[in-house]
Motif scaffolding. Structure first.
Motif, short mmCIF file in Angstrom:
data_model
loop_
_atom_site.label_atom_id
_atom_site.label_comp_id
_atom_site.label_asym_id
_atom_site.label_seq_id
_atom_site.Cartn_x
_atom_site.Cartn_y
_atom_site.Cartn_z
N TYR A 27 0.61 -0.86 -0.15
CA TYR A 27 -0.02 0.21 -1.00
C TYR A 27 1.09 0.50 0.14
CZ TYR A 27 -3.81 2.79 1.38
OH TYR A 27 -4.98 4.11 1.40
N ILE A 28 2.06 1.41 0.72
CA ILE A 28 2.48 2.46 1.50
C ILE A 28 3.50 2.50 -0.56
CG2 ILE A 28 4.63 3.56 2.64
CD1 ILE A 28 3.65 1.58 4.49
N LEU A 29 4.42 1.40 -0.68
CA LEU A 29 4.71 1.37 -2.53
C LEU A 29 4.09 2.16 -3.32
CD1 LEU A 29 7.14 -1.91 -1.96
CD2 LEU A 29 7.64 1.11 -1.53
N ILE A 30 2.99 1.86 -3.56
CA ILE A 30 1.65 2.41 -4.24
C ILE A 30 1.41 4.27 -4.12
CG2 ILE A 30 -0.36 2.22 -5.61
CD1 ILE A 30 0.26 -0.78 -5.30
N CYS A 31 1.13 4.65 -3.22
CA CYS A 31 0.18 5.67 -2.76
C CYS A 31 1.18 6.25 -2.24
CB CYS A 31 -0.52 5.64 -2.72
SG CYS A 31 -0.95 5.11 -0.19
N GLY A 32 2.63 6.28 -0.85
CA GLY A 32 3.41 6.81 -0.49
C GLY A 32 2.66 7.32 0.78
N TYR A 33 1.72 6.23 1.71
CA TYR A 33 1.32 7.05 3.42
C TYR A 33 1.05 4.92 3.35
CZ TYR A 33 -2.98 7.41 0.70
OH TYR A 33 -4.06 8.29 -0.19
N GLU A 61 -8.86 8.44 -3.97
CA GLU A 61 -9.55 8.27 -5.70
C GLU A 61 -7.60 8.87 -5.98
OE1 GLU A 61 -11.23 7.63 -9.29
OE2 GLU A 61 -11.36 6.40 -6.98
N THR A 62 -7.58 10.26 -5.04
CA THR A 62 -6.36 11.15 -5.81
C THR A 62 -5.24 9.55 -6.25
OG1 THR A 62 -6.97 12.97 -4.38
CG2 THR A 62 -5.27 12.92 -5.43
N GLU A 63 -4.95 9.05 -5.33
CA GLU A 63 -4.26 8.77 -5.23
C GLU A 63 -3.88 7.11 -6.22
OE1 GLU A 63 -4.61 9.68 -2.71
OE2 GLU A 63 -2.93 11.38 -2.07
#
Length: 103
Positions: A27-33, A61-63
């Motif tokens: 999850y973190i790798l895909i969106c950064g948080y 939705e944004t990420e």
């Protein structure tokens, strides 16, 4: 950020906790948080524990609008709160997102 729900309770836990942690990392790798975080800056807050135990997270939705449904399905299976229903490693390796990438 990576603690599985069963670790927060009094029940025992096993290797499926590692699958949970891998789901958090993906999850973190895909969106950064992370999918679960403390809203008041503490390392782990009561609210964060509650959201982990309930499996309350979203794919904003944004990420996530350009992320495939296969990736979201895989992460959701890894972040299943009931360890017996959480994806096992063979399910992960056979998932559409992984198998297409490796294929």
């Amino acid at each position: 950020y990576y603690v599985a729900p069963e670790v927060l309770g009094s029940d025992g836990y096993d290797i499926s906790c590692d699958i949970w942690s891998l789901g958090v990392i993906m999850y973190i790798l895909i969106c950064g948080y992370p999918p679960f975080y403390s809203k008041n800056g503490q390392p782990i807050s009561p609210g964060m524990k509650k959201r982990i135990k309930a499996g309350e997270y979203t794919f904003p939705e944004t990420e996530w609008s350009r992320v495939s449904q296969d990736a979201k399905t895989l992460i959701s299976g890894m972040l299943e709160t009931i360890p017996e229903r959480r994806f096992k490693i063979d399910q992960i390796m056979k998932s559409n997102w992984i198998s297409v990438s490796l294929g």
